[in-house]
Design a protein around this motif. Structure first.
Motif, PDB file in Angstrom:
ATOM      1  N   GLY A  59      40.988  48.497  35.235  1.00 19.99           N
ATOM      2  CA  GLY A  59      40.543  47.540  34.986  1.00 19.99           C
ATOM      3  C   GLY A  59      39.651  46.701  35.740  1.00 19.99           C
ATOM      4  N   HIS A  60      39.702  46.005  37.135  1.00 20.06           N
ATOM      5  CA  HIS A  60      39.234  45.339  37.621  1.00 20.06           C
ATOM      6  C   HIS A  60      38.633  45.580  38.415  1.00 20.06           C
ATOM      7  N   LEU A  61      37.921  46.459  38.164  1.00 16.71           N
ATOM      8  CA  LEU A  61      36.565  47.699  39.583  1.00 16.71           C
ATOM      9  C   LEU A  61      35.804  46.647  39.877  1.00 16.71           C
ATOM     10  N   SER A  62      34.898  45.780  38.878  1.00 19.76           N
ATOM     11  CA  SER A  62      34.025  45.146  38.472  1.00 19.76           C
ATOM     12  C   SER A  62      34.156  44.189  40.431  1.00 19.76           C
ATOM     13  N   LEU A  63      35.332  43.351  40.513  1.00 20.18           N
ATOM     14  CA  LEU A  63      35.697  42.805  41.265  1.00 20.18           C
ATOM     15  C   LEU A  63      35.564  43.563  42.704  1.00 20.18           C
ATOM     16  N   LEU A  64      36.070  45.019  43.233  1.00 21.14           N
ATOM     17  CA  LEU A  64      35.221  45.481  44.204  1.00 21.14           C
ATOM     18  C   LEU A  64      33.785  45.738  44.848  1.00 21.14           C
ATOM     19  N   PHE A  65      32.961  45.263  43.811  1.00 17.69           N
ATOM     20  CA  PHE A  65      31.635  45.316  43.780  1.00 17.69           C
ATOM     21  C   PHE A  65      31.205  43.465  44.719  1.00 17.69           C
ATOM     22  N   VAL A  66      31.902  42.538  44.253  1.00 14.94           N
ATOM     23  CA  VAL A  66      31.673  41.517  45.119  1.00 14.94           C
ATOM     24  C   VAL A  66      31.260  41.622  46.117  1.00 14.94           C
TER      25      VAL A  66
END
Length: 132
Positions: A59-66
């Motif tokens: 659910g918070h995978l987008s934070l890993l792209f930061v």
């Protein structure tokens, strides 16, 4: 949540240590994922315990792209100098990845469905129409 997160991180750590010790040309997390799959095959009930933690992570995978985005911004001069070569590589690698995914899907489908994929063509006799 902490024990399951600990299991995920332990598998990744074991994968990293294994790759560096043996000198494999694989990423450590891939070896860790293989280890996790083996563990889940041995203890299938563990999958239900992992599900809530994995759901939160996904659910918070987008934070890993930061961090990747920060790396791109930090190297804008490389992008401005070699933009065309990078564009070609990105397009070609995307196409190759898509072709590999399709090939893998077709191969797995062929293995799992077997004879079901072979067409069973029948030649039907011609129909005679009588107008009368």
């Amino acid at each position: 949540m902490l024990p399951t997160l600990g299991l995920l991180l332990a598998c990744q750590l074991i994968g990293e240590v294994t790759v560096r010790t043996v000198g494999l040309s694989l990423p450590g997390p891939v070896v860790g994922l293989a280890l996790l799959i083996i563990i889940l095959r041995i203890r299938p009930a563990l999958a239900e315990q992992l599900r809530p933690t994995i759901t939160v992570i996904l659910g918070h995978l987008s934070l890993l792209f930061v961090p990747a985005g920060v790396g791109v911004i930090g190297n804008l001069e490389v992008l401005s100098e070699d933009w065309f070569a990078l564009l070609v590589v990105l397009v070609l690698s995307t196409l190759l990845a898509m072709l590999a995914a399709v090939g893998t899907f077709l191969g797995v489908r062929r293995l799992t469905e077997g004879d079901k994929l072979r067409p069973s063509w029948r030649i039907l006799p011609p129909t005679r129409w009588h107008v009368g």
